[in-house]
Scaffold this motif. Structure first.
Motif: not given
Lengths: 258, 313
Positions: B43-53
């Motif tokens: 979940r953390i990885v997913m949200w981080t990727a989203f934020a970076i994008a």
């Protein structure tokens, strides 16, 4: 005017694979003929050869002859589109056109073939929906989308659509397999009523259904997967279900295999 | 990590009033701690990727709107051209460039959409065998052509071979080359989504194939096709390379596709991008904000049509 169907030495192929081998049968007008058999035995493929729907699949072809009364539907000068106007078809899954209203679905065949007279169309909507036992349920919402009906209603809508073009023969490819028992009963009652006007051929996996609705029953079978399906036995329905002449038929209807 | 006392009840809910019943020995009562940790990690990885994008998107929007947004609030921006305005002077508008961009986009769509949609119909409804494979392969190649190559091709054809002037219609031709594959691919996807049962249902009523396509398949796929067309249009309207090569900038309003120069928003941006004087710099950001706004409106229109045009149930 219902028509007699005469099938002689019919073979159906998908590319090089022969799915149906050497079927010969006669289907009487104003009767219900049921085709039963295990999955993959070619009964759906066979029924699709009766209105030349088989050949819309790329690579599919048919050998042999199918006569409607005296006319060979596979003769070189016959237009398959015309055959399909004479021999209607109802499919396994209800497939109303999603962009059309209930009324437009019923007369889709007429309108798409150029009929524009609004009075005639309105009459055809009512007559076909009445014939399909659906009129009372939908008469107040004819302009609503056809896809909004329940599965059983959608299937009766598709039957109404098929009979609106006034075919001589009605083919039904497992018309109740996606429906609950109540809707199935409604369709079976309808089949019994329609029998007085049409020649009906129905493919079914449900042997009780075949016993309930049909006058004659044909049993298809295949030796093993990868082999073509063949017509094993065809006779009056009560004879097939009480005293079949061939062992394989008896095994199948008594549930010993399949 | 705490050690688990095997003697006591290790269920996570043990002792709570809403705890499930006694251990029935079914092996269902232990939550897998490892799985919970992996779940949290994913979940953390997913949200981080989203934020970076999201960072570059937010950043671009912020800088364009903060630097050019004010220009859009001036009514002159939407009514005047840059005729007679120099880099030192504040004022003038972008209507010449907006008009050029819209006009070229529209004409491009008028040419590219019928070709693209019909190609897609051929590929999905009729195409069998070698010709269909070849057409599909060509569309793939066309998709991969860089826009500057399309522009150079039209330049070689239009200017070098035929000896014509660089006019807006040459730009349109290059944009058509870029838009066709987008329309073909998106329309193809939408046509493939139409269930085969609908086609068979129409065939079984004795409806010929062409009429089935026109009256059943196309209406069913209509909203999706429109969305694809508008997204393709948004793409070519922001395209710059063909404009740089084939459509030089001018400060005047131009409506002739076949003579003279036609300004557009991308060339307006390009024209003043090296300027240091503030009025010109402001206009560059203003043109950028206008282009983003136009494309945003097109995208929204596409979504609205898709929403209201889809088959009702």
């Amino acid at each position: 005017m219902a028509k007699r169907i005469d099938v002689k030495n019919l073979n159906a192929y998908y590319g090089t694979f022969r799915a149906v081998e050497d079927v010969t049968m006669t289907i009487e007008p104003r009767s219900v003929t049921a085709l039963i058999g295990p999955s993959g035995c070619g009964k759906s493929t066979f029924i699709r050869t009766l209105n030349r729907m088989h050949e819309v699949i790329p690579g599919a072809r048919v050998e042999g002859s199918v006569h409607l009364d005296d006319a060979d539907i596979y003769a070189a000068n016959v237009d398959p589109v015309g055959v399909r106007r004479t021999v209607g078809m109802v499919f396994q899954r209800p497939n109303p056109f999603p962009t059309m209203s209930i009324a437009d679905n019923v007369v889709a065949g007429l309108r798409l073939n150029g009929l524009k007279n609004k009075t005639v169309l309105a009459e055809a909507v009512e007559a076909s929906l009445r014939a399909a036992n659906l009129w009372n349920e939908v008469k107040d919402r004819l302009n609503k989308p056809g896809a909004g009906l329940s599965g059983g209603q959608q299937q009766r809508l598709c039957i109404a659509r098929a009979i609106a073009v006034e075919p001589q023969v009605l083919l039904m490819d497992e018309p109740c397999s996606a429906l609950d028992p109540i809707s199935t009963l409604a369709i079976e009652d309808l089949i019994t009523e329609l029998k007085s006007r049409y020649t009906i051929v129905i493919v079914t996996h449900n042997m009780q259904q075949a016993a309930r609705v049909s006058d004659r029953t044909g049993f298809f079978n295949l030796v093993e997967t990868g082999q073509p399906g063949r017509l094993i036995e065809m006779d009056d329905t009560h004879k097939i279900f009480s005293n079949p002449s061939i062992r394989a038929t008896e095994d199948y209807i008594s549930g010993r295999f399949g | 990590m705490t050690t688990i006392d095997l003697a006591s009840d290790a269920r996570p809910n043990a002792g709570r009033p809403d705890a499930p019943g006694p251990n029935l020995g079914l092996g269902l009562e232990h939550r897998s701690r490892g799985r919970a940790v992996r779940n949290q990690l994913a979940r953390i990885v997913m949200w981080t990727a989203f934020a970076i994008a999201m960072v570059p998107l937010a950043w671009i929007l912020w800088s364009v709107i903060s630097k050019g947004g004010a220009m859009l609030l001036d009514s002159h921006w939407w009514t005047n051209s840059q005729r007679g305005i120099t880099n030192r002077v504040v004022g003038g508008g972008a209507v010449h460039a907006i008009q050029g961009t819209l006009m070229q986009g529209l004409v491009t769509a008028v040419i590219a959409v019928p070709i693209g949609v019909m190609t897609a119909i051929y590929l999905v409804e009729y195409g069998r065998g070698r010709l269909a494979t070849a057409v599909s392969f060509m569309v793939d190649i066309l998709t991969g052509i860089p826009s500057i190559v399309a522009a150079l091709f039209i330049y070689a054809l239009w200017v070098t071979t035929f000896g014509f002037q660089r006019v807006a219609f040459a730009v349109v031709l290059a944009l058509v080359l870029l838009m066709i594959p987008v329309v073909v691919r998106s329309t193809e996807e939408m046509l493939k989504l139409v269930p085969n049962e609908l086609r068979e249902g129409a065939f079984a009523l004795g409806v010929p194939r062409w009429k089935t396509v026109v009256r059943v398949v196309l209406p069913t796929a209509f909203s999706g096709i429109i969305t694809g067309v508008l997204l393709g249009l948004a793409r070519v309207m922001g395209e710059t390379a063909p404009l740089l090569i084939l459509g030089p900038y001018t400060k005047n309003i131009a409506t002739n596709l076949f003579g003279g120069l036609m300004p557009t928003l991308p060339t307006m941006i390009n024209q003043d991008r090296t300027e240091v004087l503030q009025p010109a710099v402001d206009r560059v950001w203003g043109a950028a904000a206008t282009l983003i706004l136009l494309i945003l409106i097109l995208n929204l229109a596409g979504r609205l049509i898709a929403h209201f045009g889809r088959p009702k149930t």
